[in-house]
Design a protein around this motif. Structure first.
Motif, PDB file in Angstrom:
ATOM      1  N   GLY A  76      -9.454  -8.340  25.810  1.00  0.00           N
ATOM      2  CA  GLY A  76      -8.218  -8.516  24.829  1.00  0.00           C
ATOM      3  C   GLY A  76      -8.655  -9.622  23.439  1.00  0.00           C
ATOM      4  N   ARG A  77      -9.362 -10.541  23.930  1.00  0.00           N
ATOM      5  CA  ARG A  77      -9.847 -11.527  22.994  1.00  0.00           C
ATOM      6  C   ARG A  77     -10.907 -10.584  21.759  1.00  0.00           C
ATOM      7  NH1 ARG A  77     -12.810 -17.248  24.207  1.00  0.00           N
ATOM      8  NH2 ARG A  77     -10.814 -17.306  25.231  1.00  0.00           N
ATOM      9  N   LEU A  78     -11.484  -9.761  22.288  1.00  0.00           N
ATOM     10  CA  LEU A  78     -12.603  -8.893  21.206  1.00  0.00           C
ATOM     11  C   LEU A  78     -11.526  -8.296  20.434  1.00  0.00           C
ATOM     12  CD1 LEU A  78     -15.591  -8.088  23.548  1.00  0.00           C
ATOM     13  CD2 LEU A  78     -15.678  -9.579  21.486  1.00  0.00           C
ATOM     14  N   SER A  79     -10.505  -7.437  21.112  1.00  0.00           N
ATOM     15  CA  SER A  79      -9.617  -6.757  20.342  1.00  0.00           C
ATOM     16  C   SER A  79      -8.756  -7.446  19.257  1.00  0.00           C
ATOM     17  CB  SER A  79      -8.584  -5.987  21.209  1.00  0.00           C
ATOM     18  OG  SER A  79      -7.834  -5.455  20.722  1.00  0.00           O
ATOM     19  N   ASP A  80      -8.416  -8.731  19.745  1.00  0.00           N
ATOM     20  CA  ASP A  80      -7.702  -9.715  18.633  1.00  0.00           C
ATOM     21  C   ASP A  80      -8.614  -9.883  17.584  1.00  0.00           C
ATOM     22  OD1 ASP A  80      -5.610  -9.427  20.481  1.00  0.00           O
ATOM     23  OD2 ASP A  80      -5.773 -11.512  21.108  1.00  0.00           O
ATOM     24  N   TYR A  81     -10.001 -10.349  17.837  1.00  0.00           N
ATOM     25  CA  TYR A  81     -10.688 -10.611  16.893  1.00  0.00           C
ATOM     26  C   TYR A  81     -10.961  -9.526  15.901  1.00  0.00           C
ATOM     27  CZ  TYR A  81     -12.291 -14.881  19.147  1.00  0.00           C
ATOM     28  OH  TYR A  81     -12.408 -16.191  19.632  1.00  0.00           O
ATOM     29  N   LEU A  82     -11.604  -8.192  16.382  1.00  0.00           N
ATOM     30  CA  LEU A  82     -11.837  -7.024  15.474  1.00  0.00           C
ATOM     31  C   LEU A  82     -10.761  -6.681  14.570  1.00  0.00           C
ATOM     32  CD1 LEU A  82     -14.094  -5.259  18.200  1.00  0.00           C
ATOM     33  CD2 LEU A  82     -14.895  -6.554  16.290  1.00  0.00           C
ATOM     34  N   SER A  83      -9.546  -6.675  15.348  1.00  0.00           N
ATOM     35  CA  SER A  83      -8.397  -6.287  14.468  1.00  0.00           C
ATOM     36  C   SER A  83      -7.837  -6.996  13.544  1.00  0.00           C
ATOM     37  CB  SER A  83      -7.297  -5.745  15.340  1.00  0.00           C
ATOM     38  OG  SER A  83      -6.831  -6.892  16.278  1.00  0.00           O
ATOM     39  N   PHE A  84      -8.309  -8.640  13.937  1.00  0.00           N
ATOM     40  CA  PHE A  84      -7.783  -9.399  12.837  1.00  0.00           C
ATOM     41  C   PHE A  84      -8.841  -9.525  11.494  1.00  0.00           C
ATOM     42  CE2 PHE A  84      -8.023 -13.834  11.184  1.00  0.00           C
ATOM     43  CZ  PHE A  84      -7.035 -13.934  10.641  1.00  0.00           C
ATOM     44  N   TYR A  85     -10.142  -9.286  11.973  1.00  0.00           N
ATOM     45  CA  TYR A  85     -11.022  -8.761  10.672  1.00  0.00           C
ATOM     46  C   TYR A  85     -10.631  -7.819   9.787  1.00  0.00           C
ATOM     47  CZ  TYR A  85     -14.524 -11.546  13.525  1.00  0.00           C
ATOM     48  OH  TYR A  85     -15.173 -12.428  14.377  1.00  0.00           O
ATOM     49  N   LEU A  86     -10.201  -6.829  10.328  1.00  0.00           N
ATOM     50  CA  LEU A  86      -9.656  -5.710   9.536  1.00  0.00           C
ATOM     51  C   LEU A  86      -8.379  -5.937   8.759  1.00  0.00           C
ATOM     52  CD1 LEU A  86     -10.283  -2.718  11.925  1.00  0.00           C
ATOM     53  CD2 LEU A  86     -11.641  -3.418   9.822  1.00  0.00           C
ATOM     54  N   GLY A  87      -7.409  -6.607   9.427  1.00  0.00           N
ATOM     55  CA  GLY A  87      -6.098  -7.074   8.775  1.00  0.00           C
ATOM     56  C   GLY A  87      -6.450  -7.928   7.805  1.00  0.00           C
ATOM     57  N   ALA A  88      -7.157  -8.800   8.076  1.00  0.00           N
ATOM     58  CA  ALA A  88      -7.151 -10.052   7.070  1.00  0.00           C
ATOM     59  C   ALA A  88      -7.868  -9.231   6.066  1.00  0.00           C
ATOM     60  CB  ALA A  88      -8.250 -11.140   7.879  1.00  0.00           C
ATOM     61  N   ALA A  89      -9.066  -8.582   6.076  1.00  0.00           N
ATOM     62  CA  ALA A  89      -9.890  -8.108   4.789  1.00  0.00           C
ATOM     63  C   ALA A  89      -8.761  -7.241   3.926  1.00  0.00           C
ATOM     64  CB  ALA A  89     -10.785  -7.174   5.507  1.00  0.00           C
ATOM     65  N   TRP A  90      -7.994  -6.722   4.567  1.00  0.00           N
ATOM     66  CA  TRP A  90      -6.914  -6.027   3.393  1.00  0.00           C
ATOM     67  C   TRP A  90      -5.962  -7.192   2.891  1.00  0.00           C
ATOM     68  CZ3 TRP A  90      -6.024  -1.652   0.952  1.00  0.00           C
ATOM     69  CH2 TRP A  90      -4.829  -1.441   0.552  1.00  0.00           C
ATOM     70  N   LYS A  91      -5.544  -8.000   3.704  1.00  0.00           N
ATOM     71  CA  LYS A  91      -4.813  -9.014   2.730  1.00  0.00           C
ATOM     72  C   LYS A  91      -5.538  -9.785   1.914  1.00  0.00           C
ATOM     73  CE  LYS A  91      -0.693  -9.098   5.087  1.00  0.00           C
ATOM     74  NZ  LYS A  91       0.610  -9.098   4.507  1.00  0.00           N
ATOM     75  N   LEU A  92      -6.698 -10.109   2.242  1.00  0.00           N
ATOM     76  CA  LEU A  92      -7.552 -10.608   1.164  1.00  0.00           C
ATOM     77  C   LEU A  92      -7.795 -10.008  -0.052  1.00  0.00           C
ATOM     78  CD1 LEU A  92     -10.313 -12.819   3.299  1.00  0.00           C
ATOM     79  CD2 LEU A  92      -8.489 -13.736   1.992  1.00  0.00           C
ATOM     80  N   LEU A  93      -8.133  -8.735   0.026  1.00  0.00           N
ATOM     81  CA  LEU A  93      -8.152  -7.694  -0.980  1.00  0.00           C
ATOM     82  C   LEU A  93      -6.762  -7.701  -2.159  1.00  0.00           C
ATOM     83  CD1 LEU A  93     -10.477  -5.056   0.528  1.00  0.00           C
ATOM     84  CD2 LEU A  93     -11.321  -6.442  -1.058  1.00  0.00           C
ATOM     85  N   THR A  94      -5.664  -7.885  -1.241  1.00  0.00           N
ATOM     86  CA  THR A  94      -4.420  -7.342  -1.898  1.00  0.00           C
ATOM     87  C   THR A  94      -3.641  -8.660  -2.409  1.00  0.00           C
ATOM     88  OG1 THR A  94      -3.272  -7.165   0.227  1.00  0.00           O
ATOM     89  CG2 THR A  94      -4.367  -5.243  -0.906  1.00  0.00           C
ATOM     90  N   LEU A  95      -3.943  -9.707  -1.700  1.00  0.00           N
ATOM     91  CA  LEU A  95      -3.299 -11.036  -2.118  1.00  0.00           C
ATOM     92  C   LEU A  95      -3.501 -11.472  -3.632  1.00  0.00           C
ATOM     93  CD1 LEU A  95      -3.336 -13.271   1.020  1.00  0.00           C
ATOM     94  CD2 LEU A  95      -1.275 -12.545  -0.197  1.00  0.00           C
TER      95      LEU A  95
END
Length: 416
Positions: A76-95
């Motif tokens: 569960g922790r690995l899933s949270d980490y990996l999905s957060f990397y992807l979601g955060a990357a998109w946010k950083l590119l669009t903010l």
């Protein structure tokens, strides 16, 4: 000045880094800084997902999509980490572009994402090291030293640190560790900024004056309190053995407030030894923290062996603010052990020395006047070095150095 704070957790999550970064963001807004917090939608221990965005006391909160399993399992922790990397990357590119992007170390290597996207978009990048990875994982046995994965993670970590515009660490021992990793030519970019507590909210309260102590039948006991995450970085075996040695004294109670991966270990020890002097309580609402801290006469801060300079327990500063002595259990080379001994605001006990820990607790329970002196020294130290405004001013100086400009938002430390 416009700043993004990137961390997996933020308000209203109860994790330590969430509370610290929420405090910092609120104070920066009060000083005229525009702050966007970028976090995930999950919570530290799982549960209800948070809204994709909201505003909190002038702070804009953007939450990236990620799974929310929490810390209960490795998968569960690995899933949270990996999905957060992807979601955060998109946010950083669009903010919208900001002046500074400050990334913490939750999850590990999120700083790599911040570095690549931040610099590509023309933002300065500050790395705030709360825990040193992968060194912490190696010290705890989660990773083997020298294997290919560990070497890769270490190389990526060094890459991020060497190319960050500024690096913030939590203590001198951590500065030494980071300096050894990245080389002396990079040390000029390392700033030591300790974590903090809010001295306006957490103040010394008299013994037994709070309803918390009454509700939990603690008013007639000498309370040894641990409050916070019951995680792998802690050292509980020494504490639990000391509790077993003191089981014949009904006037001494050990109280653990919180939750985490090692909660079951504590519960099992209590059951196996039929300990009536040890109790576990759930996390308390943050607004009750001053009263739960006041219920403890001596406060435990623990750190597993091998973690000196790799992790610094932030709970220490709330204890100092409450005017309570610190009982540190762990490596005597750690920043907190040094702090306690040098400022005479508690005691430091090496891991495994349960007899000495039990002896100290007995002595403190018998000599409350000595305990009061230690508490006064704790609050004095807090006011001098670790109150919230001290930290905020230090962050503003770091940000100004990062932008190569003179600090214009620094305020004086208000008198207590």
């Amino acid at each position: 000045m416009r700043i993004i704070i990137l961390n997996q957790f933020f308000y209203p999550d109860h994790s330590a880094t969430s509370q610290l970064m929420t405090d910092l963001a609120e104070s920066l807004v009060e000083r005229g800084v525009e702050v966007t917090a970028l976090s995930g939608r999950g919570r530290y221990n799982g549960g209800t997902r948070l809204a994709p965005r909201e505003a909190h006391r002038g702070v804009k909160i953007e939450r990236a999509w990620a799974t929310g399993f929490g810390k209960r399992s490795v998968a569960g922790r690995l899933s949270d980490y990996l999905s957060f990397y992807l979601g955060a990357a998109w946010k950083l590119l669009t903010l919208p572009q900001h002046d500074i992007l400050m990334a913490l170390t939750t999850p590990p290597l999120i700083g790599l994402l911040a570095l690549l996207i931040g610099h590509a978009r023309g933002m300065k990048v500050v790395t705030l090291v709360q825990d040193v990875y992968p060194d912490v994982a190696v010290a705890l046995g989660a990773l083997q030293p020298g294997n290919p994965l560990t070497r890769l993670l270490d190389s990526l970590g060094r890459f991020v640190l060497r190319r960050s515009d500024r690096i913030i660490v939590l203590g001198e021992r951590m500065r030494e560790r980071i300096g050894a990793k990245i080389g002396s030519n990079c040390c000029a970019r390392i700033d030591v900024i300790h974590n903090w507590a809010d001295g306006a909210k957490i103040k010394p309260l008299g013994d037994g004056v709070t309803s918390f102590a009454g509700e939990h039948n603690l008013r007639d006991s000498f309370v040894v309190l641990f409050s916070g995450n019951l995680g792998r970085v802690n050292e509980f075996s020494t504490v639990l053995e000391a509790a077993r040695l003191l089981a014949d004294d009904p006037g001494i109670q050990f109280i653990f407030i919180g939750d985490g991966t090692r909660a079951s270990e504590i519960e099992t020890f209590i059951d196996n030894h039929n300990l009536a002097n040890v109790r576990m309580l759930p996390y308390q609402p943050r607004e009750l923290l001053p009263y739960s801290l006041a219920a403890g006469h001596a406060h435990l801060v623990t750190l597993a062996d091998g973690l000196a300079g790799l992790s610094v327990p932030s709970k220490t500063y709330g204890i100092l603010a409450a005017g309570r002595p610190v009982l540190f259990v762990g490596d005597p080379r750690s920043d907190i052990a040094r702090l306690v001994v040098e400022n005479n605001c508690g005691a430091s006990v090496a891991s495994g020395d349960s007899m000495r820990l039990a002896q100290i607790i007995r002595e403190w329970a018998l000599h409350r006047d000595r305990l009061a002196e230690l508490g006064i020294a704790a609050r004095r130290l807090f006011e001098t070095r670790f109150d919230r405004p001290h930290a905020v001013n230090s962050y503003l100086k770091t940000f100004a150095q990062c932008l190569d400009a003179a600090p214009s938002h620094t305020a004086s430390i208000p008198a207590d």
